[in-house]
Design a protein around this motif. Structure first.
Motif, PDB file in Angstrom:
ATOM      1  N   CYS A 133      38.252  26.296 -17.833  1.00 22.29           N
ATOM      2  CA  CYS A 133      39.710  26.260 -17.932  1.00 22.29           C
ATOM      3  C   CYS A 133      40.347  27.359 -17.081  1.00 22.29           C
ATOM      4  CB  CYS A 133      40.137  26.361 -19.396  1.00 22.29           C
ATOM      5  SG  CYS A 133      39.853  24.818 -20.303  1.00 22.29           S
ATOM      6  N   SER A 170      40.987  15.642 -14.625  1.00 19.21           N
ATOM      7  CA  SER A 170      39.962  15.150 -15.559  1.00 19.21           C
ATOM      8  C   SER A 170      38.592  15.050 -14.904  1.00 19.21           C
ATOM      9  CB  SER A 170      40.379  13.823 -16.197  1.00 19.21           C
ATOM     10  OG  SER A 170      40.478  12.812 -15.238  1.00 19.21           O
ATOM     11  N   LEU A 190      38.458  18.167 -19.429  1.00 16.00           N
ATOM     12  CA  LEU A 190      39.580  17.462 -20.050  1.00 16.00           C
ATOM     13  C   LEU A 190      39.503  15.971 -19.764  1.00 16.00           C
ATOM     14  CD1 LEU A 190      42.565  19.832 -19.128  1.00 16.00           C
ATOM     15  CD2 LEU A 190      41.191  19.811 -21.222  1.00 16.00           C
ATOM     16  N   GLN A 218      44.381  14.541 -22.050  1.00 14.18           N
ATOM     17  CA  GLN A 218      44.529  15.998 -22.061  1.00 14.18           C
ATOM     18  C   GLN A 218      45.015  16.505 -20.704  1.00 14.18           C
ATOM     19  OE1 GLN A 218      40.458  16.525 -23.116  1.00 14.18           O
ATOM     20  NE2 GLN A 218      40.943  17.118 -25.226  1.00 14.18           N
ATOM     21  N   GLU A 278      48.687  15.970 -20.457  1.00 12.20           N
ATOM     22  CA  GLU A 278      49.406  17.002 -21.211  1.00 12.20           C
ATOM     23  C   GLU A 278      49.470  18.309 -20.420  1.00 12.20           C
ATOM     24  OE1 GLU A 278      51.036  16.832 -24.267  1.00 12.20           O
ATOM     25  OE2 GLU A 278      50.718  14.685 -24.008  1.00 12.20           O
ATOM     26  N   CYS A 337      44.732  24.821 -21.679  1.00 14.83           N
ATOM     27  CA  CYS A 337      43.556  24.016 -21.343  1.00 14.83           C
ATOM     28  C   CYS A 337      42.455  24.218 -22.381  1.00 14.83           C
ATOM     29  CB  CYS A 337      43.069  24.390 -19.948  1.00 14.83           C
ATOM     30  SG  CYS A 337      41.579  23.523 -19.427  1.00 14.83           S
ATOM     31  N   LEU A 350      43.473  22.403 -25.533  1.00 14.11           N
ATOM     32  CA  LEU A 350      43.348  20.955 -25.380  1.00 14.11           C
ATOM     33  C   LEU A 350      41.886  20.528 -25.411  1.00 14.11           C
ATOM     34  CD1 LEU A 350      45.995  20.348 -22.564  1.00 14.11           C
ATOM     35  CD2 LEU A 350      46.129  19.506 -24.922  1.00 14.11           C
ATOM     36  N   ALA A 351      41.035  21.272 -24.715  1.00  9.30           N
ATOM     37  CA  ALA A 351      39.618  20.907 -24.627  1.00  9.30           C
ATOM     38  C   ALA A 351      38.916  21.020 -25.975  1.00  9.30           C
ATOM     39  CB  ALA A 351      38.919  21.799 -23.599  1.00  9.30           C
ATOM     40  N   LYS A 407      40.560  17.837 -29.625  1.00  6.91           N
ATOM     41  CA  LYS A 407      40.792  16.435 -29.212  1.00  6.91           C
ATOM     42  C   LYS A 407      41.734  15.721 -30.160  1.00  6.91           C
ATOM     43  CE  LYS A 407      37.123  15.794 -26.187  1.00  6.91           C
ATOM     44  NZ  LYS A 407      37.446  15.468 -24.842  1.00  6.91           N
ATOM     45  N   MET A 414      45.568  15.166 -29.474  1.00  2.00           N
ATOM     46  CA  MET A 414      46.014  14.177 -28.502  1.00  2.00           C
ATOM     47  C   MET A 414      46.290  12.818 -29.148  1.00  2.00           C
ATOM     48  SD  MET A 414      46.290  15.936 -25.891  1.00  2.00           S
ATOM     49  CE  MET A 414      46.846  14.584 -24.917  1.00  2.00           C
TER      50      MET A 414
END
Length: 180
Positions: A47, A103, A108, A112, A115, A166, A169-170, A173, A176
């Motif tokens: 990230c 991605s 991600l 994600q 986002e 990041c 988000l990672a 999950k 999302m």
């Protein structure tokens, strides 16, 4: 507003902008090869590496960063339906390409990555402006440092914020998924 024309690349995307008066604003985006800062040849980025790559690419494009401030304020409001439609389609295509590149280059998924792109757009405009004050404000900050309470250094600030987002988000999950 004086006429301004620029052509720049952002992560493998080429955009050209002509801003004579808001009504004739034209933005076109097409895929063209870019330098080594692109994500297209990268994979397994952390990230922090991803955020650093994205922010370095933005920092090299001051016109693009300046224009992000004006998109929702003027460029999407003071134009004809046809122009805003063309712009939104081009911007949507650019976001799709960038989302795919993110991605592919990171852990991600596409949702994600999308986002993250939303956050990049939302954070870049104000942080760019705060980190690059106008001449009068920069003078005030130099002459009266106690007034410069929010001195922002664009690249490290945005890199830190995007890396944190990041990471979140990672590792989350479920955030999302649509409520419901």
């Amino acid at each position: 507003m004086a006429a301004g024309v620029g052509c720049r690349r952002l992560l493998g995307l080429r955009y050209s902008v002509a801003v004579p008066h808001h009504r004739s604003t034209r933005v076109s985006v097409s895929r063209v090869p870019c330098r080594s800062t692109t994500l297209s040849r990268r994979s397994n980025l952390t990230c922090g590496e991803l955020a650093g790559t994205l922010v370095a690419t933005l920092a090299e494009r001051p016109l693009f960063c300046d224009l992000l401030t004006h998109v929702t304020l003027s460029l999407e409001r003071e134009v004809t339906y046809e122009r805003v439609r063309t712009f939104k389609h081009a911007a949507g295509n650019a976001v799709a390409v960038l989302t795919g590149a993110i991605s592919t280059a990171s852990a991600l998924d596409r949702g994600q990555a999308q986002e993250l792109v939303i956050a990049i757009i939302a954070l870049t405009a104000p942080l760019w402006q705060a980190g690059h004050p106008g001449e009068s404000l920069a003078r005030l900050y130099r002459e009266e440092p106690d007034v410069a309470h929010i001195g922002i250094d664009f690249e490290p600030t945005l890199t830190r914020l995007l890396a944190a987002l990041c990471d979140g988000l990672a590792h989350n999950k479920s955030s999302m998924e649509a409520p419901g």
